[in-house]
Design a protein around this motif. Structure first.
Motif, PDB file in Angstrom:
ATOM      1  N   ASN A   1       0.823  -1.212   0.000  1.00  0.00           N
ATOM      2  CA  ASN A   1       0.000   0.000   0.000  1.00  0.00           C
ATOM      3  C   ASN A   1       0.856   1.262   0.000  1.00  0.00           C
ATOM      4  O   ASN A   1       0.535   2.250  -0.664  1.00  0.00           O
ATOM      5  N   VAL A   2       1.940   1.226   0.756  1.00  0.00           N
ATOM      6  CA  VAL A   2       2.849   2.374   0.794  1.00  0.00           C
ATOM      7  C   VAL A   2       3.477   2.606  -0.573  1.00  0.00           C
ATOM      8  O   VAL A   2       3.514   3.724  -1.095  1.00  0.00           O
ATOM      9  N   LYS A   3       3.968   1.535  -1.185  1.00  0.00           N
ATOM     10  CA  LYS A   3       4.676   1.672  -2.464  1.00  0.00           C
ATOM     11  C   LYS A   3       3.740   2.061  -3.603  1.00  0.00           C
ATOM     12  O   LYS A   3       4.176   2.668  -4.587  1.00  0.00           O
ATOM     13  N   LEU A   4       2.460   1.735  -3.470  1.00  0.00           N
ATOM     14  CA  LEU A   4       1.489   2.110  -4.500  1.00  0.00           C
ATOM     15  C   LEU A   4       1.146   3.599  -4.459  1.00  0.00           C
ATOM     16  O   LEU A   4       0.431   4.093  -5.331  1.00  0.00           O
ATOM     17  N   CYS A   5       1.662   4.309  -3.472  1.00  0.00           N
ATOM     18  CA  CYS A   5       1.413   5.751  -3.370  1.00  0.00           C
ATOM     19  C   CYS A   5       2.248   6.559  -4.367  1.00  0.00           C
ATOM     20  O   CYS A   5       2.088   7.786  -4.468  1.00  0.00           O
ATOM     21  N   GLY A   6       3.155   5.918  -5.078  1.00  0.00           N
ATOM     22  CA  GLY A   6       3.991   6.607  -6.058  1.00  0.00           C
ATOM     23  C   GLY A   6       4.280   5.715  -7.249  1.00  0.00           C
ATOM     24  O   GLY A   6       3.787   4.589  -7.343  1.00  0.00           O
ATOM     25  N   LYS A   7       5.085   6.226  -8.149  1.00  0.00           N
ATOM     26  CA  LYS A   7       5.464   5.454  -9.325  1.00  0.00           C
ATOM     27  C   LYS A   7       6.333   4.270  -8.906  1.00  0.00           C
ATOM     28  O   LYS A   7       6.992   4.309  -7.866  1.00  0.00           O
ATOM     29  N   PRO A   8       6.361   3.192  -9.720  1.00  0.00           N
ATOM     30  CA  PRO A   8       7.182   2.023  -9.391  1.00  0.00           C
ATOM     31  C   PRO A   8       8.638   2.396  -9.124  1.00  0.00           C
ATOM     32  O   PRO A   8       9.260   3.111  -9.921  1.00  0.00           O
TER      33      PRO A   8
END
Length: 353
Positions: free
Chosen positions: A290-297
Protein backbone atom coordinates in the motif's frame (compact mmCIF):
# COMPACT_ATOMS: atom_id res chain seq x y z
CA UNK A 1 38.58 7.34 -2.16
CA UNK A 2 39.49 3.67 -2.24
CA UNK A 3 37.80 0.33 -1.73
CA UNK A 4 39.03 -1.61 1.29
CA UNK A 5 38.29 -5.25 1.96
CA UNK A 6 35.79 -6.08 4.70
CA UNK A 7 38.09 -8.90 5.80
CA UNK A 8 40.95 -6.46 6.49
CA UNK A 9 38.56 -4.06 8.25
CA UNK A 10 37.40 -6.84 10.53
CA UNK A 11 40.88 -8.22 11.27
CA UNK A 12 42.47 -4.81 11.91
CA UNK A 13 39.66 -3.65 14.19
CA UNK A 14 39.64 -6.90 16.15
CA UNK A 15 43.38 -6.82 16.68
CA UNK A 16 43.37 -3.18 17.76
CA UNK A 17 40.68 -3.78 20.35
CA UNK A 18 42.42 -6.85 21.73
CA UNK A 19 45.68 -4.86 21.92
CA UNK A 20 43.86 -2.31 24.09
CA UNK A 21 42.73 -5.04 26.49
CA UNK A 22 39.27 -5.86 25.15
CA UNK A 23 38.48 -9.58 25.56
CA UNK A 24 38.28 -11.39 22.22
CA UNK A 25 34.56 -12.27 22.45
CA UNK A 26 33.72 -8.64 23.21
CA UNK A 27 36.09 -7.30 20.54
CA UNK A 28 34.23 -9.41 17.97
CA UNK A 29 30.91 -7.78 18.92
CA UNK A 30 32.33 -4.26 18.71
CA UNK A 31 34.04 -5.07 15.41
CA UNK A 32 30.82 -6.46 13.98
CA UNK A 33 28.97 -3.22 14.79
CA UNK A 34 31.73 -1.21 13.11
CA UNK A 35 31.62 -3.42 10.01
CA UNK A 36 27.82 -3.02 10.04
CA UNK A 37 28.22 0.76 10.13
CA UNK A 38 30.52 0.81 7.10
CA UNK A 39 28.67 -1.76 4.99
CA UNK A 40 25.45 0.19 5.58
CA UNK A 41 27.44 3.36 4.71
CA UNK A 42 26.91 4.98 8.11
CA UNK A 43 30.61 5.81 8.16
CA UNK A 44 30.36 8.29 11.05
CA UNK A 45 29.77 5.33 13.39
CA UNK A 46 32.73 3.29 12.20
CA UNK A 47 36.51 3.44 12.46
CA UNK A 48 36.61 7.18 13.19
CA UNK A 49 35.41 6.25 16.69
CA UNK A 50 38.33 3.91 17.39
CA UNK A 51 40.94 6.54 18.39
CA UNK A 52 38.34 7.99 20.77
CA UNK A 53 37.82 4.58 22.39
CA UNK A 54 41.59 4.15 22.75
CA UNK A 55 41.93 7.57 24.40
CA UNK A 56 39.03 6.98 26.78
CA UNK A 57 40.49 3.63 27.88
CA UNK A 58 43.93 5.19 28.43
CA UNK A 59 42.41 8.04 30.46
CA UNK A 60 40.49 5.61 32.66
CA UNK A 61 37.11 6.92 31.50
CA UNK A 62 36.15 3.69 29.76
CA UNK A 63 36.68 0.04 30.71
CA UNK A 64 38.37 -2.19 28.13
CA UNK A 65 36.42 -5.14 29.52
CA UNK A 66 32.66 -4.70 29.78
CA UNK A 67 31.29 -6.16 33.01
CA UNK A 68 27.50 -6.14 33.22
CA UNK A 69 25.77 -6.11 36.59
CA UNK A 70 22.07 -7.01 36.91
CA UNK A 71 20.40 -4.47 39.20
CA UNK A 72 16.82 -5.61 38.47
CA UNK A 73 15.84 -9.00 37.04
CA UNK A 74 12.09 -9.53 36.61
CA UNK A 75 10.25 -11.71 34.06
CA UNK A 76 9.79 -8.84 31.59
CA UNK A 77 12.10 -6.14 32.97
CA UNK A 78 15.87 -6.06 33.39
CA UNK A 79 18.13 -3.23 34.52
CA UNK A 80 21.85 -3.58 33.80
CA UNK A 81 24.80 -1.49 34.90
CA UNK A 82 27.55 -1.37 32.28
CA UNK A 83 30.31 -0.07 34.59
CA UNK A 84 31.65 2.29 31.88
CA UNK A 85 32.25 -0.50 29.38
CA UNK A 86 31.53 -0.59 25.66
CA UNK A 87 27.96 0.33 24.73
CA UNK A 88 28.02 -2.16 21.84
CA UNK A 89 28.67 -5.09 24.18
CA UNK A 90 26.05 -3.94 26.69
CA UNK A 91 23.36 -3.30 24.06
CA UNK A 92 24.03 -6.61 22.33
CA UNK A 93 23.65 -8.53 25.59
CA UNK A 94 20.65 -6.37 26.49
CA UNK A 95 18.79 -7.22 23.28
CA UNK A 96 19.61 -10.93 23.71
CA UNK A 97 17.97 -10.78 27.14
CA UNK A 98 14.95 -8.98 25.65
CA UNK A 99 14.51 -11.63 22.97
CA UNK A 100 14.91 -14.52 25.41
CA UNK A 101 12.41 -13.09 27.92
CA UNK A 102 9.91 -11.96 25.26
CA UNK A 103 9.54 -15.57 24.12
CA UNK A 104 7.82 -16.37 27.40
CA UNK A 105 6.35 -13.01 28.46
CA UNK A 106 5.44 -11.64 25.01
CA UNK A 107 7.31 -8.37 25.60
CA UNK A 108 10.48 -7.51 27.50
CA UNK A 109 12.53 -4.39 28.18
CA UNK A 110 16.13 -3.88 29.25
CA UNK A 111 17.47 -0.60 30.64
CA UNK A 112 21.23 -0.05 30.73
CA UNK A 113 23.09 2.56 32.79
CA UNK A 114 26.67 3.82 32.94
CA UNK A 115 27.44 2.87 29.36
CA UNK A 116 29.08 4.48 26.34
CA UNK A 117 28.10 5.21 22.75
CA UNK A 118 26.93 1.97 21.10
CA UNK A 119 27.31 2.82 17.40
CA UNK A 120 24.37 2.22 15.06
CA UNK A 121 21.03 1.67 16.82
CA UNK A 122 19.72 -0.33 13.86
CA UNK A 123 22.23 -3.10 14.54
CA UNK A 124 20.43 -4.00 17.78
CA UNK A 125 16.94 -3.48 16.38
CA UNK A 126 17.75 -5.93 13.59
CA UNK A 127 18.68 -8.56 16.18
CA UNK A 128 15.01 -8.66 17.20
CA UNK A 129 13.64 -8.49 13.66
CA UNK A 130 15.74 -11.49 12.63
CA UNK A 131 13.98 -13.44 15.40
CA UNK A 132 10.54 -12.45 14.10
CA UNK A 133 10.12 -9.81 16.80
CA UNK A 134 9.66 -6.05 16.86
CA UNK A 135 12.74 -4.29 18.24
CA UNK A 136 12.82 -0.84 19.82
CA UNK A 137 16.12 0.81 20.72
CA UNK A 138 16.60 4.23 22.35
CA UNK A 139 19.77 5.80 23.69
CA UNK A 140 20.48 8.96 25.68
CA UNK A 141 23.69 10.73 24.64
CA UNK A 142 25.71 13.82 25.49
CA UNK A 143 24.31 17.36 25.20
CA UNK A 144 23.78 18.53 21.61
CA UNK A 145 20.33 20.16 21.54
CA UNK A 146 19.20 23.29 23.37
CA UNK A 147 15.57 23.56 24.55
CA UNK A 148 13.33 25.79 22.47
CA UNK A 149 14.12 29.37 23.49
CA UNK A 150 17.39 28.32 25.13
CA UNK A 151 21.03 28.68 24.10
CA UNK A 152 22.75 25.89 26.04
CA UNK A 153 22.62 22.28 24.81
CA UNK A 154 21.13 19.86 27.32
CA UNK A 155 19.80 16.78 25.51
CA UNK A 156 21.56 14.49 23.07
CA UNK A 157 20.78 13.58 19.48
CA UNK A 158 19.30 10.48 21.18
CA UNK A 159 19.01 8.01 18.28
CA UNK A 160 16.03 5.68 18.08
CA UNK A 161 15.34 2.53 16.09
CA UNK A 162 12.07 0.77 15.36
CA UNK A 163 12.63 -2.60 13.66
CA UNK A 164 9.79 -4.62 12.14
CA UNK A 165 10.25 -8.07 10.59
CA UNK A 166 8.96 -8.55 7.05
CA UNK A 167 8.95 -11.50 4.68
CA UNK A 168 11.28 -9.86 2.12
CA UNK A 169 13.13 -6.91 3.69
CA UNK A 170 12.85 -5.97 7.35
CA UNK A 171 11.64 -2.43 8.03
CA UNK A 172 14.37 -0.64 10.00
CA UNK A 173 13.73 2.97 10.99
CA UNK A 174 17.01 4.18 12.48
CA UNK A 175 17.37 7.91 13.08
CA UNK A 176 18.69 10.62 15.35
CA UNK A 177 16.14 13.25 16.36
CA UNK A 178 18.31 16.01 14.91
CA UNK A 179 18.52 17.17 11.30
CA UNK A 180 21.80 15.23 11.08
CA UNK A 181 23.78 12.89 13.31
CA UNK A 182 26.50 14.66 15.33
CA UNK A 183 28.98 12.18 13.89
CA UNK A 184 28.37 13.62 10.40
CA UNK A 185 29.56 17.00 11.64
CA UNK A 186 32.65 15.46 13.26
CA UNK A 187 33.43 13.66 10.01
CA UNK A 188 32.98 16.87 7.99
CA UNK A 189 35.40 18.62 10.34
CA UNK A 190 37.97 15.84 9.94
CA UNK A 191 37.62 15.98 6.14
CA UNK A 192 37.72 19.78 5.92
CA UNK A 193 34.18 19.93 4.48
CA UNK A 194 31.30 22.38 4.92
CA UNK A 195 27.93 21.32 6.30
CA UNK A 196 24.36 22.37 5.35
CA UNK A 197 23.23 25.42 7.32
CA UNK A 198 20.10 23.66 8.61
CA UNK A 199 22.09 21.14 10.65
CA UNK A 200 23.28 23.31 13.54
CA UNK A 201 23.83 26.80 14.92
CA UNK A 202 27.02 28.31 16.38
CA UNK A 203 27.34 29.32 20.05
CA UNK A 204 25.72 32.68 19.24
CA UNK A 205 22.69 30.89 17.79
CA UNK A 206 23.46 31.72 14.16
CA UNK A 207 23.14 29.13 11.34
CA UNK A 208 26.58 27.92 10.25
CA UNK A 209 28.20 25.78 7.58
CA UNK A 210 31.42 25.49 9.61
CA UNK A 211 31.52 22.09 11.40
CA UNK A 212 33.93 23.38 14.08
CA UNK A 213 31.54 26.21 14.98
CA UNK A 214 28.61 23.79 14.85
CA UNK A 215 30.31 21.50 17.38
CA UNK A 216 30.80 24.50 19.67
CA UNK A 217 27.13 25.40 19.28
CA UNK A 218 24.03 23.20 19.24
CA UNK A 219 22.34 20.80 16.84
CA UNK A 220 18.91 21.55 15.39
CA UNK A 221 16.15 19.12 16.31
CA UNK A 222 13.76 17.79 13.68
CA UNK A 223 10.39 19.50 13.78
CA UNK A 224 11.48 22.24 16.17
CA UNK A 225 9.68 21.94 19.52
CA UNK A 226 8.41 18.44 18.61
CA UNK A 227 11.95 17.18 18.10
CA UNK A 228 13.00 18.76 21.38
CA UNK A 229 10.09 16.95 23.07
CA UNK A 230 11.30 13.63 21.67
CA UNK A 231 14.87 14.35 22.82
CA UNK A 232 13.61 15.03 26.35
CA UNK A 233 11.39 11.93 26.37
CA UNK A 234 14.27 9.71 25.26
CA UNK A 235 16.52 11.29 27.89
CA UNK A 236 13.95 10.30 30.53
CA UNK A 237 13.47 6.76 29.17
CA UNK A 238 17.09 5.81 28.45
CA UNK A 239 18.89 8.12 30.87
CA UNK A 240 16.85 8.89 33.98
CA UNK A 241 14.86 5.63 34.13
CA UNK A 242 17.91 3.41 33.51
CA UNK A 243 19.72 4.92 36.48
CA UNK A 244 22.27 6.64 34.25
CA UNK A 245 23.10 10.32 33.82
CA UNK A 246 20.39 12.62 32.45
CA UNK A 247 19.32 16.26 32.11
CA UNK A 248 22.57 17.52 30.59
CA UNK A 249 24.91 15.45 32.76
CA UNK A 250 25.80 12.81 30.14
CA UNK A 251 29.27 13.32 28.71
CA UNK A 252 29.75 13.60 24.96
CA UNK A 253 31.65 10.87 23.12
CA UNK A 254 34.92 12.80 23.00
CA UNK A 255 34.77 14.26 26.54
CA UNK A 256 37.82 13.48 28.67
CA UNK A 257 36.64 14.80 32.05
CA UNK A 258 34.98 11.62 33.25
CA UNK A 259 32.95 8.57 32.18
CA UNK A 260 30.27 9.19 29.55
CA UNK A 261 27.41 7.56 31.52
CA UNK A 262 25.21 7.00 28.45
CA UNK A 263 21.94 5.15 29.00
CA UNK A 264 20.05 2.76 26.72
CA UNK A 265 16.58 1.24 26.53
CA UNK A 266 15.88 -1.88 24.46
CA UNK A 267 12.54 -3.62 23.91
CA UNK A 268 11.52 -6.81 22.11
CA UNK A 269 7.91 -7.75 21.29
CA UNK A 270 7.16 -11.33 20.27
CA UNK A 271 4.57 -11.05 17.50
CA UNK A 272 3.77 -14.75 17.75
CA UNK A 273 2.02 -14.03 21.06
CA UNK A 274 -0.35 -11.71 19.17
CA UNK A 275 -0.96 -13.41 15.82
CA UNK A 276 0.39 -16.23 13.68
CA UNK A 277 3.52 -15.57 11.60
CA UNK A 278 1.44 -16.16 8.47
CA UNK A 279 -1.12 -13.51 9.46
CA UNK A 280 1.55 -10.99 10.41
CA UNK A 281 3.53 -11.53 7.18
CA UNK A 282 0.37 -11.14 5.11
CA UNK A 283 -0.53 -7.90 6.87
CA UNK A 284 2.95 -6.35 6.81
CA UNK A 285 3.27 -7.25 3.11
CA UNK A 286 -0.06 -5.55 2.48
CA UNK A 287 1.14 -2.45 4.33
CA UNK A 288 4.39 -2.32 2.33
CA UNK A 289 2.45 -2.77 -0.92
CA UNK A 290 0.00 0.00 0.00
CA UNK A 291 2.85 2.37 0.79
CA UNK A 292 4.68 1.67 -2.46
CA UNK A 293 1.49 2.11 -4.50
CA UNK A 294 1.41 5.75 -3.37
CA UNK A 295 3.99 6.61 -6.06
CA UNK A 296 5.46 5.45 -9.33
CA UNK A 297 7.18 2.02 -9.39
CA UNK A 298 10.55 2.22 -7.64
CA UNK A 299 9.95 5.77 -6.37
CA UNK A 300 9.20 4.87 -2.74
CA UNK A 301 11.63 3.14 -0.40
CA UNK A 302 10.72 1.70 2.98
CA UNK A 303 12.82 2.69 6.01
CA UNK A 304 16.04 0.70 5.95
CA UNK A 305 15.62 -0.46 2.34
CA UNK A 306 18.42 1.71 0.98
CA UNK A 307 20.76 0.70 3.80
CA UNK A 308 20.05 -3.00 3.21
CA UNK A 309 20.83 -2.59 -0.50
CA UNK A 310 24.12 -0.87 0.41
CA UNK A 311 25.01 -3.70 2.78
CA UNK A 312 24.48 -6.28 0.03
CA UNK A 313 26.63 -4.23 -2.35
CA UNK A 314 29.38 -3.81 0.26
CA UNK A 315 29.53 -7.45 1.36
CA UNK A 316 33.21 -7.86 0.43
CA UNK A 317 34.57 -4.32 -0.06
CA UNK A 318 33.51 -0.80 0.91
CA UNK A 319 34.54 2.64 -0.35
CA UNK A 320 36.28 4.80 2.26
CA UNK A 321 37.90 8.22 2.23
CA UNK A 322 41.67 8.11 1.66
CA UNK A 323 42.29 10.15 4.80
CA UNK A 324 40.27 7.70 6.90
CA UNK A 325 42.30 4.81 5.52
CA UNK A 326 45.63 6.55 6.15
CA UNK A 327 44.67 7.54 9.69
CA UNK A 328 43.46 4.06 10.58
CA UNK A 329 46.55 2.37 9.20
CA UNK A 330 48.71 4.86 11.09
CA UNK A 331 46.79 3.97 14.26
CA UNK A 332 47.46 0.29 13.54
CA UNK A 333 51.16 1.00 12.99
CA UNK A 334 51.40 3.08 16.18
CA UNK A 335 49.84 0.20 18.12
CA UNK A 336 52.35 -2.23 16.57
CA UNK A 337 49.74 -4.65 15.23
CA UNK A 338 50.26 -6.84 12.18
CA UNK A 339 47.00 -6.09 10.34
CA UNK A 340 46.13 -3.02 8.27
CA UNK A 341 43.31 -1.99 5.97
CA UNK A 342 43.85 -3.47 2.52
CA UNK A 343 42.67 -1.43 -0.44
CA UNK A 344 41.64 -2.83 -3.81
CA UNK A 345 42.38 -0.76 -6.91
CA UNK A 346 42.13 -1.78 -10.55
CA UNK A 347 41.91 -5.45 -9.66
CA UNK A 348 44.99 -5.32 -7.43
CA UNK A 349 45.16 -5.64 -3.68
CA UNK A 350 47.47 -3.41 -1.65
CA UNK A 351 47.76 -1.86 1.79
CA UNK A 352 45.57 1.25 2.07
CA UNK A 353 47.43 4.51 1.51
Amino acid sequence: MAYITIDSLRKTTNELLETWGVPRCQAEIITDTIVYAHTHEKHTHGITRMPIYKKKIEEGNMSAETTLERKVDLPSLTVLRCNNGFGQVAACQGMKICIEKARSTGMAAVFISDSNNFGVAGYFGEMAAREGMVGIVITASGPAIAPMGGEKAIFGTNPVCFAFPASEENIILDMAITEAARGKIRLAEKNGEKIPTNWAVDKEGNPTDDPAKALEGTMLAIGGVKGFGLAMSFDILAGLMSGSAFGGNIKTLAASDGPSRHGHMLVAIDLRQMMSPEEYNRKISELISNVKLCGKPGAIMMPGERSAAKARKNRETVLLDDRQIRNYNQLAADCLISNQLVSVKAGKTQHGT
